[in-house]
Design a protein around this motif. Structure first.
Motif, PDB file in Angstrom:
ATOM      1  N   LEU A 167       0.895  -0.972   0.060  1.00 45.97           N
ATOM      2  CA  LEU A 167       0.179   0.112   0.080  1.00 45.97           C
ATOM      3  C   LEU A 167       0.765   1.256  -0.083  1.00 45.97           C
ATOM      4  CD1 LEU A 167      -3.038   1.189   0.334  1.00 45.97           C
ATOM      5  CD2 LEU A 167      -2.334   1.445   2.646  1.00 45.97           C
ATOM      6  N   CYS A 168       1.097   1.906  -1.114  1.00 47.11           N
ATOM      7  CA  CYS A 168       1.934   3.051  -1.432  1.00 47.11           C
ATOM      8  C   CYS A 168       1.099   4.203  -1.440  1.00 47.11           C
ATOM      9  CB  CYS A 168       2.592   2.789  -2.690  1.00 47.11           C
ATOM     10  SG  CYS A 168       3.704   4.249  -3.014  1.00 47.11           S
ATOM     11  N   ILE A 169       1.509   5.227  -0.745  1.00 47.40           N
ATOM     12  CA  ILE A 169       0.933   6.666  -0.480  1.00 47.40           C
ATOM     13  C   ILE A 169       1.982   7.733  -1.183  1.00 47.40           C
ATOM     14  CG2 ILE A 169       0.477   8.499   1.193  1.00 47.40           C
ATOM     15  CD1 ILE A 169      -0.159   6.584   2.931  1.00 47.40           C
ATOM     16  N   TYR A 170       1.367   8.511  -2.052  1.00 43.20           N
ATOM     17  CA  TYR A 170       2.023   9.652  -2.538  1.00 43.20           C
ATOM     18  C   TYR A 170       1.164  10.990  -2.154  1.00 43.20           C
ATOM     19  CZ  TYR A 170       4.185  13.377  -5.384  1.00 43.20           C
ATOM     20  OH  TYR A 170       4.823  14.628  -5.800  1.00 43.20           O
ATOM     21  N   ARG A 171       1.857  11.916  -1.581  1.00 47.79           N
ATOM     22  CA  ARG A 171       1.167  13.134  -1.069  1.00 47.79           C
ATOM     23  C   ARG A 171       1.725  14.496  -1.708  1.00 47.79           C
ATOM     24  NH1 ARG A 171       2.971  14.426   4.825  1.00 47.79           N
ATOM     25  NH2 ARG A 171       4.239  16.117   3.572  1.00 47.79           N
ATOM     26  N   SER A 172       0.923  15.099  -2.512  1.00 51.04           N
ATOM     27  CA  SER A 172       1.487  16.382  -3.181  1.00 51.04           C
ATOM     28  C   SER A 172       0.687  17.538  -2.231  1.00 51.04           C
ATOM     29  CB  SER A 172       1.054  16.391  -4.761  1.00 51.04           C
ATOM     30  OG  SER A 172      -0.343  16.618  -4.726  1.00 51.04           O
ATOM     31  N   ASN A 173       1.107  18.766  -2.724  1.00 45.09           N
ATOM     32  CA  ASN A 173       0.569  19.987  -2.138  1.00 45.09           C
ATOM     33  C   ASN A 173      -1.092  20.090  -1.911  1.00 45.09           C
ATOM     34  OD1 ASN A 173       2.783  20.589  -1.086  1.00 45.09           O
ATOM     35  ND2 ASN A 173       3.336  22.016  -2.789  1.00 45.09           N
ATOM     36  N   SER A 174      -1.450  19.402  -3.429  1.00 52.60           N
ATOM     37  CA  SER A 174      -3.006  19.597  -3.373  1.00 52.60           C
ATOM     38  C   SER A 174      -3.791  18.237  -3.310  1.00 52.60           C
ATOM     39  CB  SER A 174      -3.145  20.258  -4.762  1.00 52.60           C
ATOM     40  OG  SER A 174      -2.548  19.416  -5.578  1.00 52.60           O
ATOM     41  N   ASN A 175      -3.159  17.159  -3.433  1.00 51.56           N
ATOM     42  CA  ASN A 175      -4.085  16.010  -3.752  1.00 51.56           C
ATOM     43  C   ASN A 175      -3.118  14.835  -2.987  1.00 51.56           C
ATOM     44  OD1 ASN A 175      -6.235  16.694  -5.052  1.00 51.56           O
ATOM     45  ND2 ASN A 175      -4.650  16.945  -6.846  1.00 51.56           N
ATOM     46  N   LEU A 176      -3.824  13.589  -2.618  1.00 42.43           N
ATOM     47  CA  LEU A 176      -3.175  12.445  -2.031  1.00 42.43           C
ATOM     48  C   LEU A 176      -3.715  11.320  -3.113  1.00 42.43           C
ATOM     49  CD1 LEU A 176      -4.680  12.786   1.707  1.00 42.43           C
ATOM     50  CD2 LEU A 176      -2.437  13.127   0.816  1.00 42.43           C
ATOM     51  N   TYR A 177      -2.479  10.400  -3.222  1.00 42.60           N
ATOM     52  CA  TYR A 177      -2.832   9.311  -4.250  1.00 42.60           C
ATOM     53  C   TYR A 177      -2.344   8.002  -3.436  1.00 42.60           C
ATOM     54  CZ  TYR A 177      -2.348  13.237  -7.422  1.00 42.60           C
ATOM     55  OH  TYR A 177      -2.647  14.252  -8.020  1.00 42.60           O
TER      56      TYR A 177
END
Length: 119
Positions: A31-41
């Motif tokens: 389960l991999c998370i990526y967090r940008s300034n505006s969204n979560l993936y």
């Protein structure tokens, strides 16, 4: 003179260090998370077959909150757990992506656990 640290580079180094130890298999995907300034993936990945099994983000229509905050993380965690359980995925390996297990990442993980995922 004090040098300013490159936060993105440091996060990438932490992620690489974590990825040496964590790998997703068909029985227990990652389960991999990526967090940008505006969204979560969020993705659930089988690293052996190099295949994304389930994916969700705050850009999906099911998510009401369209920001990268704790409320959106909680919604996203329940959504990814629901999608994973529909594909018969119950246990995963949690990959925090080099981010600190705090705030948004913690809310997403706890919501996924409450949704039925085991990690």
């Amino acid at each position: 003179m004090v040098k300013k640290t490159d936060r993105k580079k440091e996060r990438t180094r932490r992620h690489i260090r974590v990825r040496r130890k964590i790998s997703g298999t068909a029985e227990r995907p990652r389960l991999c998370i990526y967090r940008s300034n505006s969204n979560l993936y969020v993705q659930i990945i089988d690293d052996v077959a190099a295949n994304t099994l389930v994916a969700a983000s705050t850009l999906d229509k099911e998510i009401k909150t369209k920001y990268a905050n704790k409320v959106a993380a909680k919604e996203l965690g329940t959504l990814i757990a629901k999608k994973a359980l529909d594909k018969k995925i119950e246990t995963v390996v949690f990959d925090r992506g080099g981010y600190v297990y705090h705030g948004v990442v913690k809310e997403l993980a706890e919501a996924a656990r409450e949704g039925g995922l085991k990690f």
